[in-house]
Scaffold this motif. Sequence first.
Motif, PDB file in Angstrom:
ATOM      1  N   THR A 474       0.859  -1.184   0.000  1.00 50.75           N
ATOM      2  CA  THR A 474       0.000   0.000   0.000  1.00 50.75           C
ATOM      3  C   THR A 474       0.894   1.233   0.000  1.00 50.75           C
ATOM      4  OG1 THR A 474      -1.846  -1.058   1.146  1.00 50.75           O
ATOM      5  CG2 THR A 474      -1.693   1.339   1.297  1.00 50.75           C
ATOM      6  N   ILE A 475       0.714   2.098  -0.992  1.00 46.13           N
ATOM      7  CA  ILE A 475       1.528   3.308  -1.139  1.00 46.13           C
ATOM      8  C   ILE A 475       0.666   4.517  -0.847  1.00 46.13           C
ATOM      9  CG2 ILE A 475       2.962   4.670  -2.698  1.00 46.13           C
ATOM     10  CD1 ILE A 475       3.431   2.107  -4.335  1.00 46.13           C
ATOM     11  N   VAL A 476       1.053   5.273   0.176  1.00 46.66           N
ATOM     12  CA  VAL A 476       0.352   6.507   0.532  1.00 46.66           C
ATOM     13  C   VAL A 476       1.213   7.673   0.062  1.00 46.66           C
ATOM     14  CG1 VAL A 476      -0.564   7.922   2.400  1.00 46.66           C
ATOM     15  CG2 VAL A 476      -0.764   5.420   2.510  1.00 46.66           C
ATOM     16  N   VAL A 477       0.734   8.401  -0.937  1.00 44.85           N
ATOM     17  CA  VAL A 477       1.470   9.528  -1.504  1.00 44.85           C
ATOM     18  C   VAL A 477       0.904  10.824  -0.940  1.00 44.85           C
ATOM     19  CG1 VAL A 477       2.240  10.683  -3.597  1.00 44.85           C
ATOM     20  CG2 VAL A 477       1.809   8.219  -3.633  1.00 44.85           C
ATOM     21  N   MET A 478       1.712  11.528  -0.157  1.00 49.24           N
ATOM     22  CA  MET A 478       1.328  12.852   0.320  1.00 49.24           C
ATOM     23  C   MET A 478       1.636  13.850  -0.798  1.00 49.24           C
ATOM     24  SD  MET A 478       0.039  12.750   3.364  1.00 49.24           S
ATOM     25  CE  MET A 478      -0.072  11.666   4.801  1.00 49.24           C
ATOM     26  N   ASN A 479       0.599  14.260  -1.518  1.00 45.48           N
ATOM     27  CA  ASN A 479       0.801  15.127  -2.687  1.00 45.48           C
ATOM     28  C   ASN A 479       0.531  16.582  -2.297  1.00 45.48           C
ATOM     29  OD1 ASN A 479       0.973  16.386  -5.143  1.00 45.48           O
ATOM     30  ND2 ASN A 479      -0.190  14.833  -6.248  1.00 45.48           N
ATOM     31  N   ASN A 480       1.623  17.296  -1.998  1.00 45.83           N
ATOM     32  CA  ASN A 480       1.513  18.742  -1.735  1.00 45.83           C
ATOM     33  C   ASN A 480       2.052  19.541  -2.918  1.00 45.83           C
ATOM     34  OD1 ASN A 480       4.331  18.606  -1.486  1.00 45.83           O
ATOM     35  ND2 ASN A 480       4.222  18.378   0.738  1.00 45.83           N
ATOM     36  N   ASP A 481       2.161  18.854  -4.065  1.00 47.27           N
ATOM     37  CA  ASP A 481       2.593  19.478  -5.318  1.00 47.27           C
ATOM     38  C   ASP A 481       3.939  20.171  -5.170  1.00 47.27           C
ATOM     39  OD1 ASP A 481       2.456  20.072  -8.005  1.00 47.27           O
ATOM     40  OD2 ASP A 481       1.297  21.912  -7.715  1.00 47.27           O
ATOM     41  N   ASP A 518      -2.153  -1.419 -13.124  1.00 49.26           N
ATOM     42  CA  ASP A 518      -3.310  -2.164 -12.623  1.00 49.26           C
ATOM     43  C   ASP A 518      -3.354  -2.145 -11.098  1.00 49.26           C
ATOM     44  OD1 ASP A 518      -5.645  -3.671 -12.840  1.00 49.26           O
ATOM     45  OD2 ASP A 518      -4.562  -5.565 -12.635  1.00 49.26           O
ATOM     46  N   ALA A 519      -3.099  -0.981 -10.539  1.00 46.02           N
ATOM     47  CA  ALA A 519      -3.119  -0.809  -9.087  1.00 46.02           C
ATOM     48  C   ALA A 519      -4.453  -0.217  -8.653  1.00 46.02           C
ATOM     49  CB  ALA A 519      -1.976   0.097  -8.638  1.00 46.02           C
ATOM     50  N   GLU A 520      -4.895  -0.583  -7.480  1.00 43.43           N
ATOM     51  CA  GLU A 520      -6.072   0.042  -6.882  1.00 43.43           C
ATOM     52  C   GLU A 520      -5.718   1.494  -6.543  1.00 43.43           C
ATOM     53  OE1 GLU A 520      -8.638  -0.678  -2.793  1.00 43.43           O
ATOM     54  OE2 GLU A 520      -7.550  -2.351  -3.709  1.00 43.43           O
ATOM     55  N   TYR A 521      -6.660   2.419  -6.762  1.00 42.98           N
ATOM     56  CA  TYR A 521      -6.352   3.836  -6.578  1.00 42.98           C
ATOM     57  C   TYR A 521      -7.469   4.533  -5.818  1.00 42.98           C
ATOM     58  CZ  TYR A 521      -5.661   8.784  -7.616  1.00 42.98           C
ATOM     59  OH  TYR A 521      -5.507  10.148  -7.497  1.00 42.98           O
ATOM     60  N   ALA A 522      -7.066   5.460  -4.937  1.00 43.39           N
ATOM     61  CA  ALA A 522      -8.023   6.313  -4.246  1.00 43.39           C
ATOM     62  C   ALA A 522      -7.400   7.690  -4.073  1.00 43.39           C
ATOM     63  CB  ALA A 522      -8.404   5.726  -2.894  1.00 43.39           C
ATOM     64  N   ASN A 523      -8.220   8.718  -4.205  1.00 43.59           N
ATOM     65  CA  ASN A 523      -7.793  10.098  -3.982  1.00 43.59           C
ATOM     66  C   ASN A 523      -8.608  10.632  -2.811  1.00 43.59           C
ATOM     67  OD1 ASN A 523      -8.046  13.114  -4.253  1.00 43.59           O
ATOM     68  ND2 ASN A 523      -6.613  12.757  -5.934  1.00 43.59           N
ATOM     69  N   VAL A 524      -7.928  11.082  -1.751  1.00 44.10           N
ATOM     70  CA  VAL A 524      -8.646  11.533  -0.559  1.00 44.10           C
ATOM     71  C   VAL A 524      -8.201  12.942  -0.169  1.00 44.10           C
ATOM     72  CG1 VAL A 524      -8.946   9.189   0.293  1.00 44.10           C
ATOM     73  CG2 VAL A 524      -6.982  10.521   1.053  1.00 44.10           C
ATOM     74  N   THR A 525      -9.127  13.685   0.394  1.00 37.95           N
ATOM     75  CA  THR A 525      -8.838  15.052   0.840  1.00 37.95           C
ATOM     76  C   THR A 525      -9.222  15.271   2.297  1.00 37.95           C
ATOM     77  OG1 THR A 525     -10.994  15.790   0.036  1.00 37.95           O
ATOM     78  CG2 THR A 525      -9.123  16.007  -1.477  1.00 37.95           C
ATOM     79  N   THR A 526      -9.879  14.290   2.921  1.00 43.01           N
ATOM     80  CA  THR A 526     -10.273  14.418   4.318  1.00 43.01           C
ATOM     81  C   THR A 526      -9.790  13.221   5.120  1.00 43.01           C
ATOM     82  OG1 THR A 526     -12.395  13.260   4.082  1.00 43.01           O
ATOM     83  CG2 THR A 526     -12.357  15.635   3.585  1.00 43.01           C
ATOM     84  N   THR A 532     -11.548   5.658   5.925  1.00 46.44           N
ATOM     85  CA  THR A 532     -12.436   4.694   5.268  1.00 46.44           C
ATOM     86  C   THR A 532     -11.668   3.825   4.278  1.00 46.44           C
ATOM     87  OG1 THR A 532     -14.371   6.135   5.506  1.00 46.44           O
ATOM     88  CG2 THR A 532     -14.478   4.444   3.802  1.00 46.44           C
ATOM     89  N   VAL A 533     -10.793   4.458   3.492  1.00 46.08           N
ATOM     90  CA  VAL A 533      -9.991   3.700   2.523  1.00 46.08           C
ATOM     91  C   VAL A 533      -9.062   2.726   3.236  1.00 46.08           C
ATOM     92  CG1 VAL A 533      -8.208   3.879   0.744  1.00 46.08           C
ATOM     93  CG2 VAL A 533     -10.107   5.494   0.764  1.00 46.08           C
ATOM     94  N   LEU A 534      -8.410   3.192   4.300  1.00 43.21           N
ATOM     95  CA  LEU A 534      -7.485   2.330   5.029  1.00 43.21           C
ATOM     96  C   LEU A 534      -8.192   1.146   5.673  1.00 43.21           C
ATOM     97  CD1 LEU A 534      -5.252   5.024   6.767  1.00 43.21           C
ATOM     98  CD2 LEU A 534      -4.550   3.481   4.936  1.00 43.21           C
ATOM     99  N   GLU A 535      -9.434   1.337   6.086  1.00 41.75           N
ATOM    100  CA  GLU A 535     -10.182   0.258   6.740  1.00 41.75           C
ATOM    101  C   GLU A 535     -10.775  -0.725   5.743  1.00 41.75           C
ATOM    102  OE1 GLU A 535     -13.023   2.406   9.025  1.00 41.75           O
ATOM    103  OE2 GLU A 535     -11.649   2.762  10.712  1.00 41.75           O
ATOM    104  N   THR A 536     -10.789  -0.347   4.465  1.00 41.91           N
ATOM    105  CA  THR A 536     -11.338  -1.225   3.429  1.00 41.91           C
ATOM    106  C   THR A 536     -10.253  -2.152   2.898  1.00 41.91           C
ATOM    107  OG1 THR A 536     -12.879   0.523   2.763  1.00 41.91           O
ATOM    108  CG2 THR A 536     -12.540  -1.296   1.216  1.00 41.91           C
ATOM    109  N   PRO A 537     -10.440  -3.469   2.979  1.00 39.50           N
ATOM    110  CA  PRO A 537      -9.417  -4.392   2.464  1.00 39.50           C
ATOM    111  C   PRO A 537      -9.138  -4.125   0.990  1.00 39.50           C
ATOM    112  CG  PRO A 537     -11.075  -5.575   3.747  1.00 39.50           C
ATOM    113  CD  PRO A 537     -11.604  -4.187   3.550  1.00 39.50           C
ATOM    114  N   ILE A 544      -2.582   2.425  -4.342  1.00 39.58           N
ATOM    115  CA  ILE A 544      -2.018   3.769  -4.265  1.00 39.58           C
ATOM    116  C   ILE A 544      -3.089   4.702  -3.729  1.00 39.58           C
ATOM    117  CG2 ILE A 544      -1.029   5.697  -5.557  1.00 39.58           C
ATOM    118  CD1 ILE A 544       0.064   3.659  -7.567  1.00 39.58           C
ATOM    119  N   ILE A 545      -2.807   5.316  -2.583  1.00 42.08           N
ATOM    120  CA  ILE A 545      -3.721   6.282  -1.981  1.00 42.08           C
ATOM    121  C   ILE A 545      -3.069   7.656  -2.090  1.00 42.08           C
ATOM    122  CG2 ILE A 545      -5.036   6.925   0.059  1.00 42.08           C
ATOM    123  CD1 ILE A 545      -4.640   4.045   1.075  1.00 42.08           C
ATOM    124  N   GLU A 546      -3.662   8.532  -2.861  1.00 41.73           N
ATOM    125  CA  GLU A 546      -3.124   9.877  -3.053  1.00 41.73           C
ATOM    126  C   GLU A 546      -3.837  10.833  -2.100  1.00 41.73           C
ATOM    127  OE1 GLU A 546      -1.963  12.882  -6.726  1.00 41.73           O
ATOM    128  OE2 GLU A 546      -3.257  11.143  -7.099  1.00 41.73           O
TER     129      GLU A 546
END
Length: 575
Positions: A474-481, A518-526, A532-537, A544-546
């Motif tokens: 699981t890759i958590v990308v902190m995107n502050n540009d 072919d990675a699962e992807y989610a974009n979160v702002t809150t 919720t994403v982390l708790e979902t298998p 990749i969680i951005e």
Amino acid sequence: MVNKQQLSDYVYNIVASLYAAGVKKVVVSPGSRSTPLAYGFASTKEFDMYRQVDERSAAFLALGLAKESAEPVVLVCTSGTAAANYFPAIVEAYYARLPLIVLTADRPHELREVGAPQAIAQASLYGHHVKWALDLPIPDDAQVTLPFVERHIARAVAVATQAPFGPVQVNVPFREPLLIEFTKQLPARTFTQHFGAEVRPAKAACVFLKETVQATKQGFIIAGEMAQNTHTQAMWDFVRQAKWPVLVESLSHMRTNIPDDCLPYVVEQYDAILKNDAFKAHMQPQTVIRFGAQPVSKPLMQFLTAVKPANYIVIDEDPKFRDSLHVATHHIEAAIGQWITTLDVQATAEQQHYTILWQRANTIAARHRTAYIAEQSDEGAMAGVLFKNLPEHSDLVAGSSMPIRDVDTFFEKTTRDIRIFCNRGTNGIDGVVSTAFGLQYASKRDTYLLIGDLSFLHDSNGLIASRYQPSDLTIVVMNNDGGGIFSYLAQSTVEEHYEQLFGTPTALGFEHLAAMYDAEYANVTTKEAFETVLETPKNKAIRIIEVMTDRAENVATHRALWQAINEELDTLWQA
């Protein structure tokens, strides 16, 4: 022309010698000149073989394997710039003390320095950044060649795994043709075994250490980054005896898996605490004992440099002093082991009071940190959400710059079985994705990577590894540009050219990159969406969680946290 059987015997002699010396894992970057070596490992059932076509990423993948296992890992590449692409990871391995055996296939001697293609001066390519470099002879029919190769391969592994660990280079020249005869049985060897030595302290050092602890009225222990095979149980036994505060860097393997009875002595909020002037004035130590590398905390470094403790004791298995502050007064050459529990030390009454003050300060800072994570929504709070939701028996890999600093600030001490890793040998942002893959391949545990957007872009080719071997990351990308760490440095005070040279915004997101692999992807702002994403298998090998954040907000909220801690710490001295 080389004899095919001679070449086969030569290659399998290398392979058998590496296996006999304890090597179990090999990373291969396919290429032409390294064909005999690649065939040798691929046809041998004794090794776990990993593939990565990008050599820079391959080397960091091997580094991750070695970091997790604390065992030697082999790297194989072809000649020319392929070997040069290994260089960043070799440098990191040297300073992080990781045992890599780098097999660089080469052109034969008659094709060197004559303008032949894909031929560079690679026999000692890595210079002072390897513990040893060896240029093997060409395969031939001389009776001494195979015995020479066998013993020097054993020596290479011995050097790499002698304290302190580090990389070695074995340059292997081949003439064409490059095909070998496959065999399922490794050849017998004539060299039996190398016995290494234990690095134990001299008796005089043990006497000095015990007497110093017994006489100290104000002292603390620093636990810096330590290797995966460190005898942490012995460390905890020493803490139980001394009852000193222990300032634990997140990479020490002592901020997690803490025995219940040792929790009170662990100070993980030292970075924030040491921003307080009153605390520093009242808490100047007489003695400091440091295990492992010097933590990167600037407040801690400034504190030690200013107070210059009467006794600053560094316990390290390397006779080379790791003393970037130039304040060490004593160096004990020793690996951490059972010997430290035989000192039978006891804390003085003054020392016990000193420890209590550290504990009170840590409680204050930890309370503010917990409230901050609950109330704020910046990178630090988001990182705190990740840390809280890491499952038992999982690993966390942090990128350099802001991610590891957020780990140090927001990862609270715990009894949970979570291990934390980061490439802090040279503090670079390169190769972090590949390192995380290597760690996950070696551990087979749930693995999470916390990384910034620029660092993720820097090693996006690391994702290629997931196409060649089963992966679970699981890759958590902190995107502050851009480069968030620079917002805390002096450059941020000069507006002119700042964004162009240091902020370096790219306006890039990673949804399409995730789709490409072919990675699962989610974009979160809150925080709520993130949790919720982390708790979902996850349902794919790579997730990749951005997490979208703001650099300016991050600086403002961090500084407000430190100010709140600072103000309450002042009350410790109001009596």
